[in-house]
Each structure stands twice: as C-alpha cells, then as structure tokens.
Design a protein around this motif. Sequence first.
Motif, PDB file in Angstrom:
ATOM      1  N   LYS A   1       0.827  -1.153   0.100  1.00  0.00           N
ATOM      2  CA  LYS A   1       0.006  -0.017   0.080  1.00  0.00           C
ATOM      3  C   LYS A   1       0.880   1.241  -0.009  1.00  0.00           C
ATOM      4  O   LYS A   1       0.566   2.344  -0.757  1.00  0.00           O
ATOM      5  N   SER A   2       1.964   1.474   0.627  1.00  0.00           N
ATOM      6  CA  SER A   2       2.832   2.246   0.931  1.00  0.00           C
ATOM      7  C   SER A   2       3.432   2.678  -0.483  1.00  0.00           C
ATOM      8  O   SER A   2       3.532   3.639  -0.764  1.00  0.00           O
ATOM      9  N   ILE A   3       3.965   1.878  -1.008  1.00  0.00           N
ATOM     10  CA  ILE A   3       4.415   1.971  -2.729  1.00  0.00           C
ATOM     11  C   ILE A   3       3.407   2.302  -3.419  1.00  0.00           C
ATOM     12  O   ILE A   3       3.831   3.359  -4.199  1.00  0.00           O
ATOM     13  N   GLY A   4       2.219   1.931  -3.527  1.00  0.00           N
ATOM     14  CA  GLY A   4       1.123   2.403  -4.127  1.00  0.00           C
ATOM     15  C   GLY A   4       0.849   3.656  -4.050  1.00  0.00           C
ATOM     16  O   GLY A   4       0.800   4.623  -4.771  1.00  0.00           O
ATOM     17  N   TYR A   5       0.837   4.087  -2.564  1.00  0.00           N
ATOM     18  CA  TYR A   5       0.676   5.575  -2.146  1.00  0.00           C
ATOM     19  C   TYR A   5       1.947   6.602  -2.764  1.00  0.00           C
ATOM     20  O   TYR A   5       1.419   7.649  -3.090  1.00  0.00           O
ATOM     21  N   SER A   6       2.827   6.218  -2.570  1.00  0.00           N
ATOM     22  CA  SER A   6       3.973   6.907  -3.059  1.00  0.00           C
ATOM     23  C   SER A   6       3.991   7.111  -4.652  1.00  0.00           C
ATOM     24  O   SER A   6       4.272   8.023  -5.189  1.00  0.00           O
ATOM     25  N   TYR A   7       3.588   5.989  -5.284  1.00  0.00           N
ATOM     26  CA  TYR A   7       3.544   6.103  -6.886  1.00  0.00           C
ATOM     27  C   TYR A   7       2.553   6.935  -7.191  1.00  0.00           C
ATOM     28  O   TYR A   7       2.837   7.959  -8.057  1.00  0.00           O
ATOM     29  N   ASP A   8       1.298   7.143  -6.508  1.00  0.00           N
ATOM     30  CA  ASP A   8       0.199   7.921  -6.946  1.00  0.00           C
ATOM     31  C   ASP A   8       0.876   9.454  -6.663  1.00  0.00           C
ATOM     32  O   ASP A   8       0.658  10.359  -7.336  1.00  0.00           O
ATOM     33  N   PHE A   9       1.304   9.753  -5.339  1.00  0.00           N
ATOM     34  CA  PHE A   9       1.914  10.862  -5.130  1.00  0.00           C
ATOM     35  C   PHE A   9       2.950  11.419  -6.026  1.00  0.00           C
ATOM     36  O   PHE A   9       2.779  12.501  -6.800  1.00  0.00           O
ATOM     37  N   LEU A  10       4.053  10.995  -6.299  1.00  0.00           N
ATOM     38  CA  LEU A  10       5.111  11.170  -7.194  1.00  0.00           C
ATOM     39  C   LEU A  10       4.573  11.224  -8.597  1.00  0.00           C
ATOM     40  O   LEU A  10       5.224  12.123  -9.336  1.00  0.00           O
ATOM     41  N   HIS A  11       3.845  10.599  -9.026  1.00  0.00           N
ATOM     42  CA  HIS A  11       3.342  10.881 -10.681  1.00  0.00           C
ATOM     43  C   HIS A  11       2.238  11.934 -10.798  1.00  0.00           C
ATOM     44  O   HIS A  11       1.995  12.300 -11.775  1.00  0.00           O
ATOM     45  N   GLY A  12       1.895  12.533  -9.406  1.00  0.00           N
ATOM     46  CA  GLY A  12       1.070  13.684  -9.639  1.00  0.00           C
ATOM     47  C   GLY A  12       1.928  15.031  -9.514  1.00  0.00           C
ATOM     48  O   GLY A  12       1.286  16.119  -9.612  1.00  0.00           O
ATOM     49  N   LEU A  13       3.327  14.820  -9.297  1.00  0.00           N
ATOM     50  CA  LEU A  13       4.066  16.033  -9.114  1.00  0.00           C
ATOM     51  C   LEU A  13       4.519  16.463 -10.257  1.00  0.00           C
ATOM     52  O   LEU A  13       4.714  16.002 -11.292  1.00  0.00           O
ATOM     53  N   THR A  14       4.581  17.999 -10.323  1.00  0.00           N
ATOM     54  CA  THR A  14       5.115  18.591 -11.500  1.00  0.00           C
ATOM     55  C   THR A  14       5.991  19.864 -10.928  1.00  0.00           C
ATOM     56  O   THR A  14       5.817  20.124  -9.752  1.00  0.00           O
TER      57      THR A  14
END
Length: 147
Positions: free
Chosen positions: A56-69
């Motif tokens: 879950k933590s990896i998925g959470y970090s993936y969602d966060f990082l891929h929304g950054l600009t």
Amino acid sequence: MNQKITIINIIIWTFIFIPTWTFAQTDFSRTAVSIDSTYGYTDTNPLRMKIGNVGKSIGYSYDFLHGLTTHDDQKLKFVQRTTVDNPNYKRSRTQLTNPDTEMSLRPKGSELDRYIFFTSKEKDTVTIYVDVYRKGTLKIPIGLKFK
C-alpha cells in the motif's frame, strides 16, 4: 429479467466500482509545500510514506510522485527506481542471515526507494527519496507542486 439485472450488476461492479474502490487515488491537492530544501531530495531527509503494509505504501508513493510537476508545469517523467541504504537506520550488532543460502537479510527500514525523473521540457534530473517503512507528515518538496 432478474438474470439480466444480475449480469448487469456484475458488469458494473467488475468494471466500475471495484477498480475505483481498490485503486482510488488519495487526494494530495491539500498537501503543504515543505520549507526544508533537503526534504525529499536527500537520503537523510526522505518523504515518509508508510500507510499500512509495504505494498500500500509503495502504491501511495507512486500516486503521489506521479502527480508532481515543477512550478512551471513541467511533468516529471519517470526514469528509474532503485533501492539504496537508509543512512538513518540503526543497524543491530547481530546480522540476520538466510539459513539456506547464508546470505545476509535486510531488515525493514534499512532501505529507501530512490526515484529519478526528468523534467518534460528542460530535461533536468530530479531525484526523490522515499521511506515506505516509516510514517511522517507528507509534504511536497520545494520547487514542485501537486497537480
């Protein structure tokens, strides 16, 4: 008629509700920007993104990082994810080893994830460190925003 309704319900649950429920993105739009220039950019001050189990933590970090600009709206294009040693981890005096292979085992928390991105226009390199084993207040690293 009841059989048609049941089949329609199964289709709706299978293709609409279950994927949304299981893979729903967390709303990061209200996340504050850090005031620390090292936050997320150094292995000594990583983003702490533990929520539940490691998956879950990896998925959470993936969602966060891929929304950054970047502040000038350049997308971050994912290049590589690697595992690095966590310099904040206090190693025990005894080493754990696998009894079958006699290889040393890495305890939870002794590693960080290092993500490398290129900015979409300027092709600058952005490196972000993530700790999925420890909880902390999530913030956006300086120079970035969540879109």
